[in-house]
Design a protein around this motif. Structure first.
Motif, PDB file in Angstrom:
ATOM      1  N   LYS A  63       0.831  -1.206   0.000  1.00 36.40           N
ATOM      2  CA  LYS A  63       0.000   0.000   0.000  1.00 36.40           C
ATOM      3  C   LYS A  63       0.864   1.253   0.000  1.00 36.40           C
ATOM      4  O   LYS A  63       0.611   2.207  -0.754  1.00 36.40           O
ATOM      5  CB  LYS A  63      -0.917  -0.020   1.223  1.00 36.40           C
ATOM      6  N   SER A  66       2.450   1.753  -3.360  1.00 35.17           N
ATOM      7  CA  SER A  66       1.452   2.207  -4.326  1.00 35.17           C
ATOM      8  C   SER A  66       1.210   3.715  -4.187  1.00 35.17           C
ATOM      9  O   SER A  66       1.172   4.452  -5.185  1.00 35.17           O
ATOM     10  CB  SER A  66       0.136   1.443  -4.115  1.00 35.17           C
ATOM     11  N   LEU A  67       1.089   4.173  -2.947  1.00 32.69           N
ATOM     12  CA  LEU A  67       0.925   5.605  -2.701  1.00 32.69           C
ATOM     13  C   LEU A  67       2.177   6.380  -3.128  1.00 32.69           C
ATOM     14  O   LEU A  67       2.083   7.467  -3.707  1.00 32.69           O
ATOM     15  CB  LEU A  67       0.645   5.855  -1.215  1.00 32.69           C
ATOM     16  N   HIS A  69       4.294   5.578  -5.449  1.00 32.02           N
ATOM     17  CA  HIS A  69       4.399   5.642  -6.912  1.00 32.02           C
ATOM     18  C   HIS A  69       3.555   6.769  -7.472  1.00 32.02           C
ATOM     19  O   HIS A  69       3.941   7.423  -8.448  1.00 32.02           O
ATOM     20  CB  HIS A  69       3.964   4.300  -7.513  1.00 32.02           C
ATOM     21  N   GLU A  70       2.404   7.025  -6.852  1.00 28.87           N
ATOM     22  CA  GLU A  70       1.553   8.128  -7.300  1.00 28.87           C
ATOM     23  C   GLU A  70       2.230   9.478  -7.050  1.00 28.87           C
ATOM     24  O   GLU A  70       2.118  10.398  -7.861  1.00 28.87           O
ATOM     25  CB  GLU A  70       0.214   8.081  -6.565  1.00 28.87           C
ATOM     26  N   LEU A  71       2.945   9.571  -5.922  1.00 29.33           N
ATOM     27  CA  LEU A  71       3.617  10.825  -5.585  1.00 29.33           C
ATOM     28  C   LEU A  71       4.937  11.000  -6.334  1.00 29.33           C
ATOM     29  O   LEU A  71       5.315  12.121  -6.679  1.00 29.33           O
ATOM     30  CB  LEU A  71       3.878  10.883  -4.071  1.00 29.33           C
ATOM     31  N   HIS A  72       5.634   9.891  -6.561  1.00 26.64           N
ATOM     32  CA  HIS A  72       6.957   9.930  -7.206  1.00 26.64           C
ATOM     33  C   HIS A  72       6.990   8.891  -8.332  1.00 26.64           C
ATOM     34  O   HIS A  72       7.592   7.824  -8.187  1.00 26.64           O
ATOM     35  CB  HIS A  72       8.051   9.641  -6.183  1.00 26.64           C
ATOM     36  N   PRO A  73       6.348   9.179  -9.464  1.00 28.65           N
ATOM     37  CA  PRO A  73       6.241   8.175 -10.539  1.00 28.65           C
ATOM     38  C   PRO A  73       7.570   7.769 -11.163  1.00 28.65           C
ATOM     39  O   PRO A  73       7.646   6.720 -11.801  1.00 28.65           O
ATOM     40  CB  PRO A  73       5.340   8.875 -11.568  1.00 28.65           C
ATOM     41  N   ASP A  74       8.614   8.572 -10.980  1.00 33.02           N
ATOM     42  CA  ASP A  74       9.910   8.258 -11.593  1.00 33.02           C
ATOM     43  C   ASP A  74      10.879   7.568 -10.640  1.00 33.02           C
ATOM     44  O   ASP A  74      12.030   7.327 -10.997  1.00 33.02           O
ATOM     45  CB  ASP A  74      10.568   9.541 -12.116  1.00 33.02           C
ATOM     46  N   ASP A  78       6.955   1.342  -8.416  1.00 28.18           N
ATOM     47  CA  ASP A  78       6.057   0.340  -8.989  1.00 28.18           C
ATOM     48  C   ASP A  78       6.788  -0.982  -9.204  1.00 28.18           C
ATOM     49  O   ASP A  78       6.229  -2.064  -8.984  1.00 28.18           O
ATOM     50  CB  ASP A  78       5.454   0.837 -10.298  1.00 28.18           C
ATOM     51  N   ARG A  81       7.186  -2.542  -5.766  1.00 24.10           N
ATOM     52  CA  ARG A  81       5.925  -3.112  -5.287  1.00 24.10           C
ATOM     53  C   ARG A  81       5.658  -4.472  -5.926  1.00 24.10           C
ATOM     54  O   ARG A  81       5.202  -5.404  -5.262  1.00 24.10           O
ATOM     55  CB  ARG A  81       4.770  -2.156  -5.597  1.00 24.10           C
TER      56      ARG A  81
END
Length: 259
Positions: A63, A66-67, A69-74, A78, A81
């Motif tokens: 979890k 996942s959170l 990755h949304e804040l730091h996609p680079d 992911d 995870r």
């Protein structure tokens, strides 16, 4: 429904894991099956000031990632995870190298007796010779069809006998006999499963790649590039030493022919 204190504690854990993954992107992902709390405590104490040990439930970790990755996609969270399967934890290197952490983990190993029903992780052989057990206990050996004899008032194995096989379950008779012989065949420790570095997740085997291996691979690539460039007639920096060498050889050959 979780109360406010539990939700705050969860959020604190999420924030800490995300922060470490993003700002300290060099860590070992370790398996912690059968690791005792005393082992964990000793490892934390020895790594204090050099690394941060962070454990948690798999669902919590996934979890948080996942959170994150949304804040730091680079940041590659992911990928991390997707690799989190099983009873795993993190050790982030803050002031040391990953090899230093691995050396510490190797120091804290817990020996354990075999238990009926568990799957053996090793092959175990009882050596031939005296066992130190008195003749009244021959039934334990007979149950497992182990050939024995009585010598000087104690049971002696005629030859070595493999009592456990890797990947097979421990029988009740084998567990009892190993305990009577005071043999603890299993060792438990934090096992390095993967390496997380700069957004990538790698197998633990990369830690065994030495500088000599890397240099050898690099030089092999340079040689291949030089050979390829010479073959197709396109000059490259890698092929220049060979081109100059061949040129001098041609000049020397021409001078000999003139003489």
């Amino acid at each position: 429904m979780p109360n406010a204190a539990k939700l705050a504690k969860k959020q604190e854990y999420f924030d800490k894991l995300i922060d470490l993954c993003v700002n300290t992107p060099k860590a070992l992902i370790v398996g912690i099956n059968h690791v005792a709390s005393k082992q964990m405590q000793d490892i934390r104490m020895e790594l204090r000031g050099r690394a941060i040990v962070l454990m948690g439930k798999n669902t919590m970790i996934r979890k948080a990632l996942s959170l994150g990755h949304e804040l730091h996609p680079d940041a590659g969270l992911d990928n991390l995870r997707a690799a989190m399967k099983g009873n795993l934890g993190f050790i982030f290197a803050t002031n040391c190298e990953l090899d230093d952490i691995r050396d510490v983990l190797g120091k804290y190993v817990l020996e354990s007796a075999a238990k009926a029903g568990q799957v053996s992780m090793v092959n175990v052989e009882i050596p031939g010779g005296p066992t130190g057990m008195d003749p009244s206990q021959t039934s334990f050996f007979q149950t497992l069809n182990i050939a024995t004899k009585i010598v000087k008032g104690q049971i002696e194995l005629i030859s070595a006998f493999q009592i456990l096989k890797d990947g097979e379950k421990v029988s009740a008779s084998a567990a009892v006999l190993l305990n009577k012989l005071n043999i603890k065949p299993f060792e438990y420790k934090m096992e390095v499963e993967m390496v997380y570095q700069n957004g990538g997740v790698f197998a633990a085997a990369v830690l065994d790649i030495s500088d000599a291996v890397l240099i050898g691979k690099f030089m092999a690539g340079i040689n291949n590039m030089a050979a390829f460039s010479r073959e197709i007639g396109i000059p490259t920096e890698a092929g220049l030493p060979h081109a100059f060498g061949n040129a001098f050889k041609n000049v020397a050959a021409d001078r000999k022919s003139v003489v």
